[in-house]
Motif scaffolding. Structure first.
Motif, short mmCIF file in Angstrom:
data_model
loop_
_atom_site.label_atom_id
_atom_site.label_comp_id
_atom_site.label_asym_id
_atom_site.label_seq_id
_atom_site.Cartn_x
_atom_site.Cartn_y
_atom_site.Cartn_z
N ALA A 54 0.31 -0.86 -0.18
CA ALA A 54 -0.04 0.44 -0.18
C ALA A 54 0.68 1.21 -0.13
CB ALA A 54 -0.42 -0.07 1.40
N PHE A 55 2.06 1.09 0.52
CA PHE A 55 2.72 2.34 1.06
C PHE A 55 3.39 2.87 -0.24
CE2 PHE A 55 7.40 3.86 1.91
CZ PHE A 55 6.75 5.13 2.42
N LEU A 56 4.31 1.98 -0.71
CA LEU A 56 4.48 1.61 -2.62
C LEU A 56 3.50 2.25 -3.08
CD1 LEU A 56 6.97 -1.81 -2.19
CD2 LEU A 56 7.05 1.08 -2.90
N SER A 57 2.18 1.56 -3.13
CA SER A 57 1.03 2.11 -3.97
C SER A 57 0.92 3.23 -4.17
CB SER A 57 0.15 1.64 -4.09
OG SER A 57 -0.46 1.50 -4.93
N PHE A 58 1.38 4.15 -2.56
CA PHE A 58 0.60 5.33 -3.02
C PHE A 58 2.37 6.12 -3.10
CE2 PHE A 58 1.71 8.98 -0.10
CZ PHE A 58 -0.01 9.99 -0.17
N LEU A 59 3.52 5.57 -3.20
CA LEU A 59 4.52 6.81 -3.41
C LEU A 59 4.29 6.60 -4.99
CD1 LEU A 59 7.24 5.56 -0.97
CD2 LEU A 59 5.80 8.08 -1.32
N LEU A 60 4.05 5.57 -5.62
CA LEU A 60 4.90 5.00 -7.25
C LEU A 60 3.23 6.58 -8.25
CD1 LEU A 60 6.02 2.01 -7.54
CD2 LEU A 60 7.14 4.53 -7.85
N THR A 61 2.23 6.16 -7.43
CA THR A 61 1.03 7.07 -7.67
C THR A 61 0.14 7.74 -7.29
OG1 THR A 61 -0.64 5.73 -6.10
CG2 THR A 61 0.57 4.53 -8.49
N ARG A 62 0.50 8.33 -6.73
CA ARG A 62 0.53 9.84 -6.18
C ARG A 62 0.26 10.90 -7.18
NH1 ARG A 62 4.09 12.27 -1.63
NH2 ARG A 62 6.10 11.90 -2.45
N ASN A 63 1.86 11.09 -8.22
CA ASN A 63 1.93 12.40 -9.07
C ASN A 63 2.05 11.53 -10.19
OD1 ASN A 63 1.82 13.82 -7.27
ND2 ASN A 63 3.51 14.13 -6.49
N ALA A 64 2.53 9.89 -10.40
CA ALA A 64 2.59 10.12 -12.02
C ALA A 64 1.28 8.79 -12.12
CB ALA A 64 3.85 8.41 -11.38
N THR A 65 1.15 8.83 -13.93
CA THR A 65 -0.02 8.50 -14.16
C THR A 65 0.54 7.94 -15.43
OG1 THR A 65 -0.14 10.03 -16.19
CG2 THR A 65 -1.42 9.94 -13.92
N HIS A 66 1.59 7.59 -16.17
CA HIS A 66 2.43 6.37 -16.63
C HIS A 66 2.63 5.39 -16.59
CE1 HIS A 66 5.67 8.13 -15.07
NE2 HIS A 66 6.61 9.15 -15.66
N ALA A 67 2.99 5.00 -17.87
CA ALA A 67 2.60 3.15 -17.37
C ALA A 67 4.69 2.41 -17.00
CB ALA A 67 3.05 2.46 -19.10
N ALA A 68 5.34 3.68 -17.30
CA ALA A 68 6.76 3.52 -16.57
C ALA A 68 6.66 3.57 -14.58
CB ALA A 68 7.81 4.60 -16.40
N ALA A 69 6.17 3.98 -14.40
CA ALA A 69 5.53 4.01 -12.74
C ALA A 69 4.71 2.81 -12.44
CB ALA A 69 4.76 5.50 -12.32
N TRP A 70 4.40 2.19 -12.81
CA TRP A 70 3.11 1.13 -13.13
C TRP A 70 4.07 -0.02 -13.14
CZ3 TRP A 70 -0.50 1.16 -9.76
CH2 TRP A 70 -1.94 1.84 -10.03
N SER A 71 4.87 -0.34 -14.19
CA SER A 71 6.16 -1.09 -14.29
C SER A 71 7.10 -0.73 -12.83
CB SER A 71 7.29 -0.52 -15.53
OG SER A 71 7.97 -1.61 -16.12
N GLY A 72 7.30 0.25 -12.44
CA GLY A 72 8.22 0.90 -11.70
C GLY A 72 7.75 0.00 -10.07
N PHE A 73 6.53 -0.18 -10.08
CA PHE A 73 5.18 -0.88 -8.86
C PHE A 73 5.58 -2.67 -9.41
CE2 PHE A 73 1.13 -2.13 -7.17
CZ PHE A 73 1.91 -1.69 -5.95
#
Length: 111
Positions: free
Chosen positions: A21-40
């Motif tokens: 949940a913490f990682l999801s919050f950090l990665l998705t709060r300002n990023a909407t592109h696929a690279a952020a989801w890939s890193g997640f």
């Protein structure tokens, strides 16, 4: 002992969920592109390896326990066969004694 493992499993699951949940919050709060989801998704690669290894260890332990259980079952079947052989011998002896008694009874009734 079993309670200790249950508590450990619950705590491990809770920690994993909180980290996710913490990682999801950090990665998705300002990023909407696929690279952020890939890193997640890549962040959980280590957990995937860990749980795969634990699952394999569980299979090995289950096979070992099953092997022990089968050995005990074989011994129990061997003991049962021995007892059945003793029972059959006792029944044969009873049959011969009954036949002798019937033979004596027949001789007594003839007299």
């Amino acid at each position: 002992m079993k309670r200790r493992w249950t508590v450990f499993a619950i705590v491990a699951a809770a920690v994993s969920l909180m980290c996710g949940a913490f990682l999801s919050f950090l990665l998705t709060r300002n990023a909407t592109h696929a690279a952020a989801w890939s890193g997640f998704g890549d962040a959980f690669g280590v957990l995937n390896t860990l749980f795969s290894g634990l699952a394999f260890a569980g299979v090995v332990v289950a096979l070992y326990l099953q092997m022990e259980e089968l050995a005990l079952q074989r011994q129990e079947m061997k003991d049962s066969r021995e007892e059945l052989a003793k029972t059959a011998a006792a029944q044969r002896e009873q049959v011969s004694l009954i036949a002798q008694q019937l033979g004596l009874a027949a001789k007594v009734s003839e007299v």
